[in-house]
Design a protein around this motif. Structure first.
Motif, PDB file in Angstrom:
ATOM      1  N   PHE A  35      -6.839   3.801  -5.652  1.00 27.89           N
ATOM      2  CA  PHE A  35      -6.874   4.792  -4.582  1.00 27.89           C
ATOM      3  C   PHE A  35      -5.867   5.889  -4.886  1.00 27.89           C
ATOM      4  O   PHE A  35      -4.700   5.617  -5.186  1.00 27.89           O
ATOM      5  CB  PHE A  35      -6.540   4.147  -3.238  1.00 27.89           C
ATOM      6  CG  PHE A  35      -7.378   2.939  -2.920  1.00 27.89           C
ATOM      7  CD1 PHE A  35      -8.755   3.035  -2.791  1.00 27.89           C
ATOM      8  CD2 PHE A  35      -6.791   1.690  -2.756  1.00 27.89           C
ATOM      9  CE1 PHE A  35      -9.525   1.925  -2.502  1.00 27.89           C
ATOM     10  CE2 PHE A  35      -7.541   0.565  -2.460  1.00 27.89           C
ATOM     11  CZ  PHE A  35      -8.920   0.684  -2.342  1.00 27.89           C
ATOM     12  N   GLN A  36      -6.299   7.124  -4.770  1.00 32.38           N
ATOM     13  CA  GLN A  36      -5.403   8.248  -4.994  1.00 32.38           C
ATOM     14  C   GLN A  36      -4.314   8.283  -3.918  1.00 32.38           C
ATOM     15  O   GLN A  36      -4.562   7.918  -2.759  1.00 32.38           O
ATOM     16  CB  GLN A  36      -6.187   9.561  -4.951  1.00 32.38           C
ATOM     17  CG  GLN A  36      -7.154   9.747  -6.104  1.00 32.38           C
ATOM     18  CD  GLN A  36      -6.429   9.951  -7.421  1.00 32.38           C
ATOM     19  OE1 GLN A  36      -5.377  10.587  -7.487  1.00 32.38           O
ATOM     20  NE2 GLN A  36      -7.008   9.397  -8.476  1.00 32.38           N
ATOM     21  N   PRO A  37      -3.075   8.696  -4.265  1.00 32.45           N
ATOM     22  CA  PRO A  37      -2.046   8.879  -3.231  1.00 32.45           C
ATOM     23  C   PRO A  37      -2.566   9.794  -2.126  1.00 32.45           C
ATOM     24  O   PRO A  37      -3.229  10.799  -2.390  1.00 32.45           O
ATOM     25  CB  PRO A  37      -0.885   9.522  -4.004  1.00 32.45           C
ATOM     26  CG  PRO A  37      -1.076   9.056  -5.415  1.00 32.45           C
ATOM     27  CD  PRO A  37      -2.569   8.995  -5.621  1.00 32.45           C
ATOM     28  N   ALA A  73      -5.014  -1.422  -4.774  1.00 26.49           N
ATOM     29  CA  ALA A  73      -3.940  -0.449  -4.587  1.00 26.49           C
ATOM     30  C   ALA A  73      -2.943  -0.536  -5.736  1.00 26.49           C
ATOM     31  O   ALA A  73      -2.475   0.481  -6.263  1.00 26.49           O
ATOM     32  CB  ALA A  73      -3.247  -0.677  -3.248  1.00 26.49           C
ATOM     33  N   ASP A  88     -10.679   7.679   4.403  1.00 24.65           N
ATOM     34  CA  ASP A  88     -11.384   8.171   3.227  1.00 24.65           C
ATOM     35  C   ASP A  88     -12.279   7.090   2.634  1.00 24.65           C
ATOM     36  O   ASP A  88     -13.383   7.372   2.162  1.00 24.65           O
ATOM     37  CB  ASP A  88     -10.365   8.626   2.170  1.00 24.65           C
ATOM     38  CG  ASP A  88      -9.387   9.643   2.713  1.00 24.65           C
ATOM     39  OD1 ASP A  88      -9.821  10.772   3.015  1.00 24.65           O
ATOM     40  OD2 ASP A  88      -8.202   9.303   2.871  1.00 24.65           O
ATOM     41  N   PHE A 145       0.824  -1.198   0.000  1.00 27.52           N
ATOM     42  CA  PHE A 145       0.000   0.000   0.000  1.00 27.52           C
ATOM     43  C   PHE A 145       0.865   1.258   0.000  1.00 27.52           C
ATOM     44  O   PHE A 145       0.587   2.207  -0.737  1.00 27.52           O
ATOM     45  CB  PHE A 145      -0.919   0.007   1.221  1.00 27.52           C
ATOM     46  CG  PHE A 145      -1.945  -1.089   1.213  1.00 27.52           C
ATOM     47  CD1 PHE A 145      -3.195  -0.880   0.658  1.00 27.52           C
ATOM     48  CD2 PHE A 145      -1.665  -2.337   1.750  1.00 27.52           C
ATOM     49  CE1 PHE A 145      -4.149  -1.884   0.627  1.00 27.52           C
ATOM     50  CE2 PHE A 145      -2.604  -3.347   1.731  1.00 27.52           C
ATOM     51  CZ  PHE A 145      -3.853  -3.133   1.159  1.00 27.52           C
ATOM     52  N   VAL A 196      -0.783   4.924  -0.201  1.00 25.47           N
ATOM     53  CA  VAL A 196      -2.027   4.571   0.485  1.00 25.47           C
ATOM     54  C   VAL A 196      -1.710   4.084   1.894  1.00 25.47           C
ATOM     55  O   VAL A 196      -0.783   3.289   2.090  1.00 25.47           O
ATOM     56  CB  VAL A 196      -2.790   3.486  -0.302  1.00 25.47           C
ATOM     57  CG1 VAL A 196      -4.049   3.063   0.445  1.00 25.47           C
ATOM     58  CG2 VAL A 196      -3.135   3.977  -1.699  1.00 25.47           C
ATOM     59  N   ARG A 197      -2.472   4.550   2.856  1.00 26.84           N
ATOM     60  CA  ARG A 197      -2.318   4.132   4.252  1.00 26.84           C
ATOM     61  C   ARG A 197      -3.418   3.140   4.589  1.00 26.84           C
ATOM     62  O   ARG A 197      -4.586   3.388   4.304  1.00 26.84           O
ATOM     63  CB  ARG A 197      -2.397   5.352   5.166  1.00 26.84           C
ATOM     64  CG  ARG A 197      -2.311   5.041   6.657  1.00 26.84           C
ATOM     65  CD  ARG A 197      -2.221   6.342   7.453  1.00 26.84           C
ATOM     66  NE  ARG A 197      -2.236   6.102   8.890  1.00 26.84           N
ATOM     67  CZ  ARG A 197      -3.303   6.271   9.664  1.00 26.84           C
ATOM     68  NH1 ARG A 197      -4.456   6.686   9.136  1.00 26.84           N
ATOM     69  NH2 ARG A 197      -3.239   6.045  10.967  1.00 26.84           N
ATOM     70  N   THR A 246      -4.614   8.575   0.188  1.00 29.68           N
ATOM     71  CA  THR A 246      -5.857   7.973   0.674  1.00 29.68           C
ATOM     72  C   THR A 246      -5.596   7.079   1.880  1.00 29.68           C
ATOM     73  O   THR A 246      -4.636   6.310   1.893  1.00 29.68           O
ATOM     74  CB  THR A 246      -6.508   7.125  -0.441  1.00 29.68           C
ATOM     75  OG1 THR A 246      -6.853   7.968  -1.540  1.00 29.68           O
ATOM     76  CG2 THR A 246      -7.763   6.419   0.066  1.00 29.68           C
ATOM     77  N   THR A 247      -6.433   7.189   2.881  1.00 25.75           N
ATOM     78  CA  THR A 247      -6.443   6.239   3.995  1.00 25.75           C
ATOM     79  C   THR A 247      -7.600   5.271   3.800  1.00 25.75           C
ATOM     80  O   THR A 247      -8.750   5.693   3.657  1.00 25.75           O
ATOM     81  CB  THR A 247      -6.592   6.950   5.350  1.00 25.75           C
ATOM     82  OG1 THR A 247      -5.462   7.794   5.568  1.00 25.75           O
ATOM     83  CG2 THR A 247      -6.663   5.936   6.494  1.00 25.75           C
ATOM     84  N   VAL A 248      -7.261   3.975   3.780  1.00 22.76           N
ATOM     85  CA  VAL A 248      -8.258   2.922   3.611  1.00 22.76           C
ATOM     86  C   VAL A 248      -8.387   2.156   4.922  1.00 22.76           C
ATOM     87  O   VAL A 248      -7.386   1.664   5.463  1.00 22.76           O
ATOM     88  CB  VAL A 248      -7.867   1.949   2.479  1.00 22.76           C
ATOM     89  CG1 VAL A 248      -8.883   0.810   2.376  1.00 22.76           C
ATOM     90  CG2 VAL A 248      -7.759   2.690   1.155  1.00 22.76           C
ATOM     91  N   HIS A 295       2.208   3.018  -3.091  1.00 24.82           N
ATOM     92  CA  HIS A 295       1.219   3.748  -3.893  1.00 24.82           C
ATOM     93  C   HIS A 295       0.661   4.951  -3.146  1.00 24.82           C
ATOM     94  O   HIS A 295      -0.321   5.565  -3.591  1.00 24.82           O
ATOM     95  CB  HIS A 295       0.078   2.812  -4.285  1.00 24.82           C
ATOM     96  CG  HIS A 295       0.527   1.600  -5.042  1.00 24.82           C
ATOM     97  ND1 HIS A 295       1.011   1.667  -6.337  1.00 24.82           N
ATOM     98  CD2 HIS A 295       0.595   0.293  -4.682  1.00 24.82           C
ATOM     99  CE1 HIS A 295       1.346   0.456  -6.744  1.00 24.82           C
ATOM    100  NE2 HIS A 295       1.101  -0.390  -5.764  1.00 24.82           N
TER     101      HIS A 295
END
Length: 305
Positions: A283-285, A278, A174, A27, A32-33, A287-289, A30
């Motif tokens: 997911f946009q850079p 991911a 997000d 993640f 992404v968190r 973004t927290t998933v 990319h």
């Protein structure tokens, strides 16, 4: 027993459930968190969405016998049986698969029986027609007055109960992702989030019907579809209880990396899907998933459908 006597708070659920950030390069590279919403820690016998969906239904039942439905490896049946044992009400499980009546009970059904659940095995055509009033009347005739809870515990009450999951995640992520069986958790989760948050469902059943089920549940619970949600139906591995060596390898790798055992049927499929998404740039850079951990590991099983 009255609804006042059926006090679920004496089971001491862990609410809100904990959040656990996970550092994973699949993640991170990319931008992404990943955060895990540890609903599996709510209660040892009624974990995750089982607590959130069952609690309002059990309060409505008020201590009456509960009759519900599930397959041979149903986590919902196990949780309902455990609730009956812990809170002192009678439970009846209608199990899909008449042929199972003549076989030794698998670990899931054995746990239900040990918790006092009466198991009744029905053929698949009867099971499919369980919502028909005549069929349901026939099933109920042997058990007296019962509160009927649908398969997976998913109804308007359950969706309303799952809104609290969304509220607990406001401002945390997000995108909030959850594995979907019957759609009840997604229906309530999406309604509980706050814009611009969105909910993402990953079905573990074969795709093609779940979106309509979620919309119907939301309409029954809230009067109209609610929240921003979508489904990605590519990662179900062919059916509810189907697993593959690839999925088991992923789950084992996740455990080695993060020290978290992963339940194969729901959570591993969800996390696998998020890893793939991911990598696809879904997911946009920045973004927290948040991935909702709805259950604990159990023995792998073959498809019981």
């Amino acid at each position: 027993m009255t609804s006042e006597a059926l006090d679920l708070s004496r089971l001491r659920p862990v609410l809100p459930s904990p959040l656990e950030p996970v550092e994973d390069e699949r993640f991170a590279r990319h931008g992404v968190r990943l955060v895990l919403k540890r609903d599996d820690l709510i209660h040892p016998d009624l974990p995750g969405n089982k607590w959130r969906k069952l609690a309002p239904n059990l309060r409505a039942a008020g201590g009456r016998a509960v009759l519900t439905f599930g397959g041979a490896y149903s986590n919902h049946l196990r949780a309902t049986a455990a609730a009956g044992r812990l809170l002192g009400f009678r439970t009846i499980g209608i199990v899909r698969g008449e042929e199972l009546a003549h076989r030794p009970l698998n670990p899931s059904l054995a746990a239900c029986a040990a918790d006092g659940m009466t198991l009744r095995f029905v053929d698949r055509s009867t099971y499919r027609a369980k919502g028909d009033p005549t069929v349901l009347k026939g099933l109920l005739s042997a058990y007296g007055e019962c509160c009927v809870v649908p398969e997976g515990g998913s109804n308007a009450l359950a969706a309303q109960g799952c809104t609290e999951l969304g509220r607990e995640l406001r401002g945390v992520a997000d995108v909030v992702a959850v594995a979907c069986g019957t759609g009840g958790t997604l229906a309530g989760l999406a309604a509980g989030l706050a814009p611009p948050q969105r909910a993402l469902g990953v079905p573990v059943l074969r795709g093609g019907f779940l979106g309509e089920a979620v919309r119907e549940l939301q309409t029954a619970a809230f009067g109209a579809p609610a929240g921003d949600w979508s489904l990605d139906e590519r990662f179900h591995f062919g059916g509810y209880a189907r697993t593959t060596p690839e999925l088991h390898a992923f789950a084992d790798d996740f455990e080695r990396r993060h020290g978290l055992p992963v339940e194969r049927l729901y959570v591993a499929k969800l996390l696998y899907a998020l890893t793939e998404l991911a990598g696809e740039g879904a997911f946009q850079p920045g973004t927290t998933v948040a991935a909702v951990v709805t259950g604990r590991p159990q023995e792998a099983s073959e498809d019981s459908r």
